[in-house]
Design a protein around this motif. Structure first.
Motif, mmCIF file in Angstrom:
data_model
loop_
_atom_site.group_PDB
_atom_site.id
_atom_site.type_symbol
_atom_site.label_atom_id
_atom_site.label_comp_id
_atom_site.label_asym_id
_atom_site.label_seq_id
_atom_site.Cartn_x
_atom_site.Cartn_y
_atom_site.Cartn_z
ATOM 1 N N THR A 63 17.654 -90.092 38.467
ATOM 2 C CA THR A 63 16.622 -90.825 37.718
ATOM 3 C C THR A 63 15.256 -90.385 38.232
ATOM 4 O OG1 THR A 63 18.109 -92.724 37.520
ATOM 5 C CG2 THR A 63 15.783 -93.083 37.038
ATOM 6 N N VAL A 64 14.390 -89.923 37.300
ATOM 7 C CA VAL A 64 13.075 -89.410 37.673
ATOM 8 C C VAL A 64 12.015 -90.173 36.901
ATOM 9 C CG1 VAL A 64 11.625 -87.367 37.884
ATOM 10 C CG2 VAL A 64 14.110 -87.130 37.994
ATOM 11 N N ASP A 65 11.046 -90.737 37.630
ATOM 12 C CA ASP A 65 9.875 -91.385 37.034
ATOM 13 C C ASP A 65 8.669 -90.466 37.219
ATOM 14 O OD1 ASP A 65 11.076 -93.792 36.182
ATOM 15 O OD2 ASP A 65 11.149 -94.466 38.260
ATOM 16 N N PHE A 66 7.963 -90.200 36.119
ATOM 17 C CA PHE A 66 6.827 -89.281 36.132
ATOM 18 C C PHE A 66 5.509 -90.058 36.099
ATOM 19 C CE2 PHE A 66 10.384 -87.257 34.077
ATOM 20 C CZ PHE A 66 10.437 -86.006 34.657
ATOM 21 N N GLN A 67 4.522 -89.528 36.779
ATOM 22 C CA GLN A 67 3.164 -90.068 36.708
ATOM 23 C C GLN A 67 2.192 -88.907 36.880
ATOM 24 O OE1 GLN A 67 2.283 -93.205 39.413
ATOM 25 N NE2 GLN A 67 0.217 -93.523 38.638
ATOM 26 N N ALA A 68 1.566 -88.474 35.768
ATOM 27 C CA ALA A 68 0.684 -87.310 35.777
ATOM 28 C C ALA A 68 -0.680 -87.663 36.341
ATOM 29 C CB ALA A 68 0.545 -86.743 34.371
ATOM 30 N N GLY A 69 -1.274 -86.679 37.042
ATOM 31 C CA GLY A 69 -2.618 -86.845 37.572
ATOM 32 C C GLY A 69 -3.634 -86.062 36.751
ATOM 33 N N MET A 119 -8.811 -73.444 35.821
ATOM 34 C CA MET A 119 -9.533 -72.320 36.409
ATOM 35 C C MET A 119 -9.510 -71.158 35.423
ATOM 36 S SD MET A 119 -8.314 -72.291 40.402
ATOM 37 C CE MET A 119 -9.385 -70.886 40.688
ATOM 38 N N ARG A 120 -10.688 -70.573 35.176
ATOM 39 C CA ARG A 120 -10.783 -69.442 34.261
ATOM 40 C C ARG A 120 -10.434 -68.161 35.023
ATOM 41 N NH1 ARG A 120 -13.805 -68.561 29.470
ATOM 42 N NH2 ARG A 120 -14.822 -70.593 29.731
ATOM 43 N N GLY A 121 -9.510 -67.382 34.455
ATOM 44 C CA GLY A 121 -9.097 -66.138 35.076
ATOM 45 C C GLY A 121 -9.982 -64.984 34.681
ATOM 46 N N MET A 122 -9.753 -63.803 35.307
ATOM 47 C CA MET A 122 -10.546 -62.618 35.041
ATOM 48 C C MET A 122 -10.270 -62.046 33.658
ATOM 49 S SD MET A 122 -12.417 -62.202 37.691
ATOM 50 C CE MET A 122 -12.985 -60.524 37.420
ATOM 51 N N SER A 123 -9.066 -62.241 33.132
ATOM 52 C CA SER A 123 -8.687 -61.642 31.849
ATOM 53 C C SER A 123 -8.978 -62.550 30.664
ATOM 54 C CB SER A 123 -7.190 -61.304 31.863
ATOM 55 O OG SER A 123 -6.430 -62.479 32.065
ATOM 56 N N GLY A 124 -9.699 -63.634 30.879
ATOM 57 C CA GLY A 124 -9.999 -64.554 29.790
ATOM 58 C C GLY A 124 -9.001 -65.679 29.665
ATOM 59 N N ALA A 125 -7.918 -65.644 30.452
ATOM 60 C CA ALA A 125 -6.921 -66.712 30.406
ATOM 61 C C ALA A 125 -7.344 -67.855 31.326
ATOM 62 C CB ALA A 125 -5.556 -66.176 30.814
ATOM 63 N N PHE A 126 -6.710 -69.006 31.133
ATOM 64 C CA PHE A 126 -6.979 -70.193 31.940
ATOM 65 C C PHE A 126 -5.697 -70.613 32.647
ATOM 66 C CE2 PHE A 126 -10.125 -70.217 28.606
ATOM 67 C CZ PHE A 126 -11.291 -70.644 29.220
ATOM 68 N N ASP A 127 -5.808 -70.957 33.935
ATOM 69 C CA ASP A 127 -4.698 -71.528 34.688
ATOM 70 C C ASP A 127 -4.910 -73.027 34.776
ATOM 71 O OD1 ASP A 127 -3.337 -69.156 35.171
ATOM 72 O OD2 ASP A 127 -4.607 -68.681 36.894
ATOM 73 N N VAL A 128 -3.971 -73.772 34.198
ATOM 74 C CA VAL A 128 -4.062 -75.229 34.162
ATOM 75 C C VAL A 128 -3.023 -75.804 35.114
ATOM 76 C CG1 VAL A 128 -3.981 -77.277 32.709
ATOM 77 C CG2 VAL A 128 -4.803 -75.113 31.767
ATOM 78 N N SER A 129 -3.441 -76.603 36.066
ATOM 79 C CA SER A 129 -2.543 -77.238 37.036
ATOM 80 C C SER A 129 -2.519 -78.734 36.770
ATOM 81 C CB SER A 129 -3.005 -76.961 38.470
ATOM 82 O OG SER A 129 -3.050 -75.575 38.730
ATOM 83 N N ILE A 130 -1.321 -79.263 36.457
ATOM 84 C CA ILE A 130 -1.162 -80.687 36.154
ATOM 85 C C ILE A 130 -0.296 -81.301 37.255
ATOM 86 C CG2 ILE A 130 -0.401 -82.383 34.460
ATOM 87 C CD1 ILE A 130 -0.672 -80.245 32.336
ATOM 88 N N PRO A 131 -0.878 -82.084 38.169
ATOM 89 C CA PRO A 131 -0.082 -82.690 39.238
ATOM 90 C C PRO A 131 0.824 -83.800 38.699
ATOM 91 C CG PRO A 131 -2.342 -83.473 39.350
ATOM 92 C CD PRO A 131 -2.309 -82.437 38.259
ATOM 93 N N GLN A 132 1.972 -83.948 39.353
ATOM 94 C CA GLN A 132 2.935 -84.978 38.965
ATOM 95 C C GLN A 132 3.391 -85.707 40.226
ATOM 96 O OE1 GLN A 132 4.133 -85.747 35.857
ATOM 97 N NE2 GLN A 132 2.878 -84.187 34.831
ATOM 98 N N ALA A 133 3.322 -87.035 40.197
ATOM 99 C CA ALA A 133 3.895 -87.866 41.257
ATOM 100 C C ALA A 133 5.260 -88.335 40.765
ATOM 101 C CB ALA A 133 2.986 -89.047 41.571
ATOM 102 N N LEU A 134 6.323 -87.965 41.471
ATOM 103 C CA LEU A 134 7.688 -88.209 41.001
ATOM 104 C C LEU A 134 8.404 -89.158 41.948
ATOM 105 C CD1 LEU A 134 8.588 -84.482 40.267
ATOM 106 C CD2 LEU A 134 7.650 -86.142 38.673
ATOM 107 N N ALA A 135 9.032 -90.170 41.376
ATOM 108 C CA ALA A 135 9.921 -91.062 42.119
ATOM 109 C C ALA A 135 11.345 -90.732 41.685
ATOM 110 C CB ALA A 135 9.594 -92.519 41.828
ATOM 111 N N VAL A 136 12.145 -90.259 42.620
ATOM 112 C CA VAL A 136 13.491 -89.768 42.298
ATOM 113 C C VAL A 136 14.513 -90.661 42.975
ATOM 114 C CG1 VAL A 136 15.028 -87.781 42.341
ATOM 115 C CG2 VAL A 136 12.562 -87.434 42.171
ATOM 116 N N ARG A 137 15.485 -91.095 42.197
ATOM 117 C CA ARG A 137 16.574 -91.925 42.718
ATOM 118 C C ARG A 137 17.890 -91.215 42.421
ATOM 119 N NH1 ARG A 137 17.781 -97.505 43.660
ATOM 120 N NH2 ARG A 137 19.934 -98.033 43.109
ATOM 121 N N VAL A 138 18.739 -91.102 43.458
ATOM 122 C CA VAL A 138 20.025 -90.423 43.315
ATOM 123 C C VAL A 138 21.125 -91.417 43.671
ATOM 124 C CG1 VAL A 138 21.445 -88.467 43.983
ATOM 125 C CG2 VAL A 138 18.961 -88.234 43.923
ATOM 126 N N ASP A 139 21.886 -91.838 42.660
ATOM 127 C CA ASP A 139 23.035 -92.726 42.869
ATOM 128 C C ASP A 139 24.291 -91.867 42.906
ATOM 129 O OD1 ASP A 139 21.935 -95.662 42.437
ATOM 130 O OD2 ASP A 139 20.986 -94.388 40.921
#
Length: 631
Positions: free
Chosen positions: A54-60, A65-85
C-alpha cells in the motif's frame, strides 16, 4: 541572429519558443498533466511470501531547470508512506520513502500554430530515492523501493499516455502580438515550416555562405572532438584529420591527408582495407571495417574500428565522407580476458557439476546457468526468472528452512548453505545442496547474491544404500561375535565359555566383556573356561586367560580352566608360567562335578544309578525297575 536586418524563420521560431515556453509554464503544465493517485494497492511476493503493498503519495513543489539543448528537466518530489502486510506475520512493516520523479520535456513546434511538450519515455533512473539510514536488518527496503519504483513508472507512463492531446501550448496570442495582427483569424495562418537541415557541402549554397567558412566551422568542430575524426572527398582522398589523429600518429596534417594515412596501416591489412574503401566509394554504402594502425607512443600496431557516412547534396550526389576511427585494442584485450575468464569458469562449473545462479535482490530477478536449468529440467524460455519461480519448486516441507537460511544470511551474515528438495519438471523431487554469498552496499543493505547448487540425489541414495549395508554387516559381525564367544549355562550357577583359535587383545577384551556380563546377570558361582580348542598357548594368551580368571573372581565367582592339552602344558612349563592359583581340571565333566560338589549337590546317587544302568545293559534279562527310594 540578423540576416540583412531581419530574423530568419528558424531564429524567429526559436525566439518565440524562448519567450512563450518559460520555466514557469513548464512547471504549471507538468503539475497539471501528471497528478498521481493518492493511494495505490497491489499484491506481490517477497522472498517466497505473499504481501500487500500500500503506497500513499504526496507530491511536493516541482523544480524546473532549462537544459543546453532547449529541453527542460522537471523534478517532482514525492513523499511516500509504504505499508507491507506479509502473510504469516502479525505486524505490518511501515516505511517512509522520499522519491523524486525526473522528466525531460522538450518543446517542439507543431501545426496548427503551437508548441508540443514532448515528454521523454520515463526510464527506471527517472525515479530517484533519497538516501536513508537503512540497517542490516532492513534488507527488504531495497526490494520495496524497486516495487515502488515500478508502481511510480506505471502511473507516470499511464498519465502521459492519457494527456497526449493536452500537451500543446497555443502560440496564437503571442504570435499575434509579435506580428501586430492581434485580430487575425486562426484559420488564415499556416504553421511555420520545419527548420532546414544542413546536408554536406551543399549547406553552404543553401545558406549563401562561402565554402571556406563552412570548412573553418568543420575544422573547429572536428578539433573539439575527443575522438579521431576525419573527412574525405568523394574520390576517397582525406582532406581533413583532427588534432587527435595527428597526436596519435605524431605526424603533421600534410603527412596524413590524401593517402598518407596508408603509411600507418599494418602491411597485412592494406589490400583488404583498400578493397573495402573502394567498394564503398563506388556504391555509396556506409564504410564499416576494422584494421590495425601504428601508434607513435608505444611504437606498436593497435586494433581500430572505422566507420564513415556519405554526405549528399540535394541531387543525391556524395559531396563528402565524414568518418571516425576508434582504438579498440584495450577493449579487445579486456574482452579476450573476459572470454578466457568465462571459459575457465564455465569449465569449472561443468567439471564440478555445479549450477550457478545470480539473484538481483532489488529487482527480484534470478539468472541461472544452463546446468541449473538442466537440474530443474526446464528450458530458458519457460523459466520465470524470479525468486518465486525458484521458491515454488522447493518442497513444501523445506520452504521454511530455505526462508530462514536466506533471512539469517541477509540479516546476520551467517553462512548460507543447506540441503533441500527441488522439484524437477517431471514432478520428482531432487536433493540439492546450495551455497551462496550476498553483497552489501555501503549502508549495509544487501542488493545482490550469487552462489551454486549441486544435485546430490544420487549421492544421498548411495549413502542410504551404504548405511543399509553397514547395518547388515554390523548385524553379521554381532552374530559372529556371539558365535565366537558363546556362553553356556551347563548347570544352575555354572557357566562355561569355550575358547577356539587364537586369543588376541581385541578378542580377549570382547570375551571378558561378554563373560563378565553373563556372570553379573546370572549371579553364577563358577565360570569354566574351556581351552580344548586352543592348540597353542603363548605368554600373551596365558596372560589373557589369567586376566579373565581375575576379573571373574572380582564378581564373586570362581574361575576354572579345563581342556589343557599336553603340548599346551609343556609350553606353560617352558615359559615358566605360574598357574598354581588357578583351579585347573582335565575336562568339562570334571569341572562340572567340582562345581556341583562345591555347591553342596550330592553326585553319589547319580554315579550309582549310572553304574546299575551300565550293568543292566550288559545283562538284558536281569532288567528290574529300581525305585527312587531303593536306588
Amino acid at each position: 541572429m540578423v540576416k540583412n536586418g531581419a530574423l530568419t524563420l528558424e531564429e524567429f521560431g526559436r525566439r518565440l519558443i524562448e519567450l512563450t515556453v518559460t520555466e514557469d509554464v513548464i512547471r504549471r503544465r507538468a503539475i497539471a498533466l501528471l497528478p498521481l493517485a493518492r493511494r495505490e494497492e497491489r499484491e506481490l511476493k517477497i522472498v517466497g511470501k505473499m504481501a500487500r503493498l500500500t503506497v500513499d503519495f504526496q507530491a511536493g513543489d516541482a523544480t524546473v531547470m532549462r537544459g543546453m539543448s532547449g529541453a527542460f528537466d522537471v523534478s517532482i518530489p514525492q513523499a511516500l508512506a509504504v505499508r507491507v502486510d506479509t502473510a504469516g506475520e502479525a505486524e505490518a512493516a511501515e516505511h517512509r520513502l522520499g522519491a523524486t520523479i525526473v522528466l525531460r520535456i522538450t518543446p517542439r513546434p507543431c501545426a496548427p500554430l503551437g508548441i508540443f511538450l514532448d515528454i521523454a519515455e520515463p526510464a527506471a533512473e527517472s525515479v530517484q530515492f533519497a538516501e536513508s539510514q537503512a540497517g542490516p536488518r532492513d534488507y527488504l527496503r531495497a526490494r520495496i523501493e524497486e516495487e515502488v519504483r515500478k508502481e511510480l513508472l506505471r502511473l507516470v507512463r499511464a498519465r502521459i499516455a492519457e494527456t497526449d492531446a493536452q500537451r500543446t501550448v497555443d502560440l496564437e496570442e503571442p504570435l499575434a502580438r509579435a506580428l501586430g495582427v492581434a485580430g487575425a483569424e486562426p484559420g488564415s495562418r499556416e504553421a511555420p515550416p520545419p527548420p532546414s537541415r544542413l546536408r554536406g557541402a551543399g549547406a553552404a549554397a543553401q545558406l549563401g555562405a562561402p565554402a571556406s567558412e563552412l570548412d573553418a566551422q568543420l575544422r573547429v568542430f572536428g578539433n573539439a572532438m575527443p575522438v579521431q575524426v576525419w573527412t574525405a572527398r568523394p574520390d576517397g582522398q582525406l582532406n581533413f584529420v583532427n588534432r587527435v589523429i595527428l597526436d596519435y600518429f605524431d605526424r603533421t596534417e600534410e603527412q596524413v591527408i590524401g593517402e598518407g594515412w596508408l603509411a600507418m596501416l599494418h602491411p597485412d591489412d592494406v589490400p583488404r582495407t583498400i578493397a573495402t574503401w573502394t567498394r564503398c566509394l563506388e556504391t555509396g554504402e556506409p564504410y564499416d571495417t576494422e584494421f590495425r594502425l601504428w601508434r607513435a607512443s608505444d611504437q606498436a600496431y593497435r586494433e581500430h574500428v572505422v566507420s564513415a557516412l556519405p554526405q549528399r547534396d540535394a541531387a543525391g550526389n556524395i559531396v563528402l565522407w565524414i568518418g571516425s576511427t576508434t582504438d579498440v585494442a584495450d577493449v579487445r584485450r579486456t574482452e579476450a580476458a573476459l572470454r578466457r575468464s568465462e571459459a575457465r569458469y564455465r569449465l569449472f562449473a561443468e567439471a564440478s557439476n555445479e549450477g550457478v545462479w545470480f539473484w538481483n535482490i532489488r529487482e527480484d530477478t534470478i539468472e541461472w546457468s544452463d546446468r541449473m536449468l538442466e537440474l530443474m529440467g526446464v528450458s530458458r524460455e519457460a523459466w520465470g526468472g524470479t525468486f518465486m519461480s525458484f521458491f515454488e519448486r522447493v518442497h513444501p516441507d523445506d520452504r521454511s528452512a530455505v526462508q530462514a537460511a536466506v533471512k539469517a544470511h541477509l540479516e546476520e551474515r551467517r553462512p548460507f548453505e543447506l540441503e533441500y528438495r527441488l522439484r524437477h519438471e517431471d514432478g520428482e523431487y531432487r536433493d540439492v545442496f546450495i551455497r551462496g554469498m550476498a553483497e552489501w552496499d555501503e549502508r549495509g543493505v544487501p542488493f545482490q547474491m550469487a552462489g551454486g547448487a549441486t544435485d546430490i540425489t544420487e549421492k544421498k541414495r548411495q549413502q542410504a544404500m551404504l548405511q543399509e549395508r553397514l547395518e547388515i554387516i554390523e548385524q553379521q559381525q554381532e552374530a559372529i561375535r556371539a558365535l565366537s564367544t558363546p556362553i553356556i549355562e551347563v548347570w544352575k550357577g555354572v557357566l562355561t565359555m569355550p575358547v577356539l583359535g587364537v586369543l588376541d587383545e581385541q578378542r580377549s577384551q570382547q570375551m571378558m566383556e561378554v563373560l563378565l556380563d553373563a556372570v553379573a546377570r546370572t549371579r553364577c558361582r563358577h565360570a569354566i573356561i574351556d581351552l580344548t580348542g586352543v592348540s597353542a598357548l603363548d605368554a600373551g594368551t596365558a596372560d589373557h586367560v589369567l586376566r579373565l580368571i581375575d576379573a571373574v573372581a572380582l564378581l564373586g565367582a570362581q574361575g576354572i580352566v579345563v581342556g589343557i592339552r599336553p603340548e599346551v602344558a609343556q609350553t606353560v612349563v617352558s615359559l615358566g608360567l605360574d598357574l598354581s592359583n588357578i583351579k585347573t581340571l582335565s575336562n568339562l565333566r570334571e569341572a562340572l562335578l567340582f562345581a556341583m560338589q562345591s555347591s553342596g549337590v550330592s553326585v553319589r546317587r547319580r554315579r550309582r544309578r549310572r553304574a546299575l544302568r551300565e550293568d543292566a545293559d550288559e545283562t538284558p534279562s536281569a532288567r528290574e525297575p529300581l525305585s527312587e527310594r531303593g536306588g
